[in-house]
Scaffold this motif. Structure first.
Motif, PDB file in Angstrom:
ATOM      1  N   ASP A 195      36.308  50.521  46.449  1.00 48.05           N
ATOM      2  CA  ASP A 195      36.943  51.711  47.030  1.00 48.05           C
ATOM      3  C   ASP A 195      38.283  51.253  47.631  1.00 48.05           C
ATOM      4  O   ASP A 195      39.313  51.267  46.954  1.00 48.05           O
ATOM      5  N   GLU A 196      38.263  50.755  48.889  1.00 49.56           N
ATOM      6  CA  GLU A 196      39.483  50.392  49.605  1.00 49.56           C
ATOM      7  C   GLU A 196      40.394  49.437  48.825  1.00 49.56           C
ATOM      8  O   GLU A 196      41.629  49.514  48.944  1.00 49.56           O
ATOM      9  N   SER A 197      39.815  48.511  48.055  1.00 46.52           N
ATOM     10  CA  SER A 197      40.621  47.483  47.363  1.00 46.52           C
ATOM     11  C   SER A 197      41.503  48.038  46.259  1.00 46.52           C
ATOM     12  O   SER A 197      42.428  47.367  45.810  1.00 46.52           O
ATOM     13  N   ILE A 198      41.203  49.248  45.784  1.00 50.02           N
ATOM     14  CA  ILE A 198      41.936  49.783  44.633  1.00 50.02           C
ATOM     15  C   ILE A 198      42.929  50.847  45.114  1.00 50.02           C
ATOM     16  O   ILE A 198      42.550  51.989  45.377  1.00 50.02           O
ATOM     17  N   VAL A 199      44.194  50.450  45.250  1.00 48.68           N
ATOM     18  CA  VAL A 199      45.201  51.425  45.694  1.00 48.68           C
ATOM     19  C   VAL A 199      46.240  51.711  44.607  1.00 48.68           C
ATOM     20  O   VAL A 199      47.208  52.418  44.853  1.00 48.68           O
ATOM     21  N   SER A 200      46.032  51.151  43.413  1.00 48.05           N
ATOM     22  CA  SER A 200      46.968  51.399  42.314  1.00 48.05           C
ATOM     23  C   SER A 200      46.276  51.134  40.990  1.00 48.05           C
ATOM     24  O   SER A 200      45.202  50.522  40.939  1.00 48.05           O
ATOM     25  N   PHE A 201      46.937  51.544  39.919  1.00 42.01           N
ATOM     26  CA  PHE A 201      46.467  51.255  38.565  1.00 42.01           C
ATOM     27  C   PHE A 201      46.356  49.736  38.368  1.00 42.01           C
ATOM     28  O   PHE A 201      45.374  49.245  37.800  1.00 42.01           O
ATOM     29  N   GLU A 202      47.358  49.004  38.848  1.00 36.05           N
ATOM     30  CA  GLU A 202      47.363  47.544  38.654  1.00 36.05           C
ATOM     31  C   GLU A 202      46.147  46.910  39.333  1.00 36.05           C
ATOM     32  O   GLU A 202      45.537  45.986  38.785  1.00 36.05           O
ATOM     33  N   ASP A 203      45.807  47.385  40.531  1.00 36.56           N
ATOM     34  CA  ASP A 203      44.608  46.865  41.217  1.00 36.56           C
ATOM     35  C   ASP A 203      43.363  47.097  40.369  1.00 36.56           C
ATOM     36  O   ASP A 203      42.499  46.232  40.253  1.00 36.56           O
ATOM     37  N   ALA A 204      43.269  48.291  39.800  1.00 37.28           N
ATOM     38  CA  ALA A 204      42.082  48.630  39.005  1.00 37.28           C
ATOM     39  C   ALA A 204      42.002  47.704  37.791  1.00 37.28           C
ATOM     40  O   ALA A 204      40.942  47.157  37.472  1.00 37.28           O
ATOM     41  N   ASP A 240      41.129  44.491  51.245  1.00 33.37           N
ATOM     42  CA  ASP A 240      42.225  44.198  50.314  1.00 33.37           C
ATOM     43  C   ASP A 240      41.846  43.104  49.318  1.00 33.37           C
ATOM     44  O   ASP A 240      42.706  42.531  48.663  1.00 33.37           O
ATOM     45  N   ASP A 241      40.551  42.838  49.204  1.00 30.84           N
ATOM     46  CA  ASP A 241      40.120  41.733  48.336  1.00 30.84           C
ATOM     47  C   ASP A 241      39.757  42.172  46.924  1.00 30.84           C
ATOM     48  O   ASP A 241      39.122  43.207  46.724  1.00 30.84           O
ATOM     49  N   ILE A 242      40.138  41.343  45.968  1.00 29.71           N
ATOM     50  CA  ILE A 242      39.669  41.516  44.593  1.00 29.71           C
ATOM     51  C   ILE A 242      38.991  40.225  44.110  1.00 29.71           C
ATOM     52  O   ILE A 242      38.001  40.249  43.404  1.00 29.71           O
ATOM     53  N   ILE A 243      39.495  39.088  44.586  1.00 25.21           N
ATOM     54  CA  ILE A 243      39.007  37.771  44.127  1.00 25.21           C
ATOM     55  C   ILE A 243      37.556  37.524  44.561  1.00 25.21           C
ATOM     56  O   ILE A 243      36.693  37.194  43.742  1.00 25.21           O
ATOM     57  N   GLN A 244      37.298  37.677  45.871  1.00 28.48           N
ATOM     58  CA  GLN A 244      35.954  37.328  46.358  1.00 28.48           C
ATOM     59  C   GLN A 244      34.890  38.280  45.811  1.00 28.48           C
ATOM     60  O   GLN A 244      33.752  37.877  45.585  1.00 28.48           O
ATOM     61  N   HIS A 245      35.275  39.532  45.594  1.00 31.52           N
ATOM     62  CA  HIS A 245      34.312  40.459  44.984  1.00 31.52           C
ATOM     63  C   HIS A 245      33.893  39.984  43.590  1.00 31.52           C
ATOM     64  O   HIS A 245      32.766  40.231  43.152  1.00 31.52           O
ATOM     65  N   LEU A 270      39.058  40.762  36.150  1.00 32.54           N
ATOM     66  CA  LEU A 270      38.422  39.637  36.864  1.00 32.54           C
ATOM     67  C   LEU A 270      36.911  39.798  36.997  1.00 32.54           C
ATOM     68  O   LEU A 270      36.237  38.905  37.476  1.00 32.54           O
ATOM     69  N   GLY A 271      36.378  40.962  36.647  1.00 34.59           N
ATOM     70  CA  GLY A 271      34.939  41.205  36.822  1.00 34.59           C
ATOM     71  C   GLY A 271      34.560  41.393  38.280  1.00 34.59           C
ATOM     72  O   GLY A 271      33.454  41.068  38.708  1.00 34.59           O
ATOM     73  N   SER A 272      35.480  41.956  39.065  1.00 38.47           N
ATOM     74  CA  SER A 272      35.234  42.139  40.507  1.00 38.47           C
ATOM     75  C   SER A 272      34.336  43.330  40.796  1.00 38.47           C
ATOM     76  O   SER A 272      33.832  43.466  41.909  1.00 38.47           O
ATOM     77  N   CYS A 273      34.180  44.231  39.829  1.00 35.63           N
ATOM     78  CA  CYS A 273      33.347  45.410  40.032  1.00 35.63           C
ATOM     79  C   CYS A 273      32.905  45.936  38.680  1.00 35.63           C
ATOM     80  O   CYS A 273      33.518  45.609  37.654  1.00 35.63           O
ATOM     81  N   LYS A 274      31.849  46.734  38.710  1.00 36.71           N
ATOM     82  CA  LYS A 274      31.414  47.405  37.476  1.00 36.71           C
ATOM     83  C   LYS A 274      31.688  48.894  37.544  1.00 36.71           C
ATOM     84  O   LYS A 274      31.504  49.613  36.564  1.00 36.71           O
ATOM     85  N   ILE A 275      32.071  49.356  38.737  1.00 35.59           N
ATOM     86  CA  ILE A 275      32.278  50.787  38.980  1.00 35.59           C
ATOM     87  C   ILE A 275      33.485  50.925  39.915  1.00 35.59           C
ATOM     88  O   ILE A 275      33.707  50.070  40.781  1.00 35.59           O
ATOM     89  N   ILE A 276      34.261  52.002  39.741  1.00 31.97           N
ATOM     90  CA  ILE A 276      35.366  52.267  40.669  1.00 31.97           C
ATOM     91  C   ILE A 276      35.222  53.667  41.258  1.00 31.97           C
ATOM     92  O   ILE A 276      34.918  54.633  40.551  1.00 31.97           O
ATOM     93  N   ASN A 277      35.389  53.725  42.578  1.00 34.99           N
ATOM     94  CA  ASN A 277      35.460  54.988  43.308  1.00 34.99           C
ATOM     95  C   ASN A 277      36.932  55.395  43.292  1.00 34.99           C
ATOM     96  O   ASN A 277      37.777  54.673  43.822  1.00 34.99           O
ATOM     97  N   ILE A 278      37.252  56.512  42.653  1.00 29.66           N
ATOM     98  CA  ILE A 278      38.650  56.965  42.601  1.00 29.66           C
ATOM     99  C   ILE A 278      38.860  58.069  43.635  1.00 29.66           C
ATOM    100  O   ILE A 278      38.121  59.055  43.670  1.00 29.66           O
TER     101      ILE A 278
END
Ligand code: OSB
Ligand code: MG
Length: 374
Positions: free
Chosen positions: A238-247, A219-224, A253-261
């Protein structure tokens, strides 16, 4: 849309081989097949992809069944829906339970596309005629991983994903790289690390991985965002993104460069498409994840991955990757590393009724004397 009948089939099938992660081993897969039938007898199909136990997300087959039977189906019945997007927005009044929502929402999309005599891909704005296929190896040792990789590469898969954890990371990846210096590899950690493991994660930074998927808490976005600054390897969430707002937050925040949808994880195709569209705009690459799913969800994944932003081969494998016999006909096949996107109405696959019946554990039927407008 004039829905007359909804059927839920809980099915169960053994995997051809055990699926190992540091969170446990899957040998048997249960799932919920959702069928909507309208007053003209046209059927739309969706699949609830929660697992039997809450190891990947908090949902289970039983919580999904409860949500569908007692909350979502009654909610749909009370509200007139003309388009699947309206169902997705209606379901937002219910917190989370995304896989249950997605199972129903995706059946509405299939029915909607069939009623319009268009493919599901066309219905959601897909542009690709075929989607690139990748496959996951979830084995217990380097030697069995190598054996599986050899077989999958012969079958044409374009990239491999392996599961890593602090007990099996450097040696596994070094062993694979020795045999396959150029192979596109994703390392999926399913949250096996914390920031205390930063040196272990930096050690695998030189393997030229395509990405490292979900290294930190589910459920983390900050530490990533702190981790991504320390690594050359792109972080994928993957797991951290459960909504548009999360993405949006993760990207900002620069937590990822790629998203698994995964449509199941985010509550359906409407939300999956919103995430895709935002990423497309921001030039963030996306790919379609998998859930060890049956053919219905597999078919929905193919349509989703036909959207223009899905630039990396997905966990879109053939039906025979996991199953002796799938519940759809024809089965999903990988040819020269691609799966063809059907151009026939809806998901573009039929149901193998015998296989569905033979694997059904429980059937629930919601029939309405007067079909209701929704
Ligand atoms: O983390 O991507 C994951 C399977 C089940 C739940 C979570 C994940 C996976 C996979 C396999 O990695 C994807 C597939 O079905 O091919
Ligand atoms: Mg993953």
């Amino acid at each position: 849309m004039n829905i007359a009948h909804i059927k839920l089939n809980v099915i169960s099938m053994p995997l051809k081989s055990p699926f190992h992660t540091h969170l446990g081993t899957v040998t048997e897969r249960e799932g919920i097949i959702v069928e909507l039938i309208d007053s003209d007898g046209v059927s739309g199909y969706g699949e609830g992809v929660a697992f039997s136990t809450p190891w990947y997300t908090e949902e289970t087959v039983k919580t999904s069944l409860h949500m569908l039977a007692d909350i979502l189906i009654p909610l749909l019945r009370k509200n007139q829906i003309k388009h699947p997007e309206e169902a997705a927005i209606l379901f937002k009044s219910i917190r989370r339970n995304n896989m249950a929502k997605a199972g129903l929402e995706m059946a509405i999309w299939d029915l909607h596309a069939k009623r319009n005599a268009e493919s599901l891909s066309a219905s959601i704005g897909g542009t690709r005629k075929k989607v690139a296929s990748g496959v996951v190896v979830a084995a217990e040792s380097l030697s069995s991983s190598l054996k599986q990789i050899e077989k999958y590469l012969e079958e044409g898969y374009q990239r491999i994903k392996v599961k890593i954890n602090p007990q099996q990371d450097y040696s596994l990846l070094a062993g694979i790289r020795r045999h396959y210096p150029e192979l596109p590899i994703i390392a999926d950690a399913n949250s096996a690390y914390t920031l205390k493991d930063i040196e272990r994660l930096k050690a695998i930074d030189d393997f030229n991985l395509l990405m490292i998927e979900q290294p930190l808490a589910s459920d983390d976005i900050i530490q990533h965002s702190l981790l991504q600054k320390e690594l050359k390897t792109p972080v994928c969430l993957d797991e951290s993104i459960v909504s548009f707002e999360d993405a949006k937050n993760a990207i900002d925040l620069g937590s990822c460069k790629i998203i698994n949808i995964k449509a199941g994880r985010v509550g359906g195709l409407y939300e999956a498409k919103r995430i895709h569209d935002y990423c497309f705009d921001k030039e963030i690459e996306v790919w379609c994840g998998g859930m060890i799913e049956f053919g219905i969800s597999r078919a929905h994944n193919i349509a989703l991955a036909s959207l223009p932003g899905f630039t990396i081969p997905g966990d879109i494998s053939a039906s025979n990757r996991f199953w002796e016999e799938d519940i759809i006909t024809p089965e999903v096949r990988v040819e020269n590393g691609f799966v063809t996107v059907p151009d026939t109405p809806g998901i573009g696959f039929g149901i193998n009724e015998k296989r569905l019946k033979d694997t059904t554990l429980l059937e629930k039927s919601f029939k309405f004397e007067n079909s209701w407008l929704c």
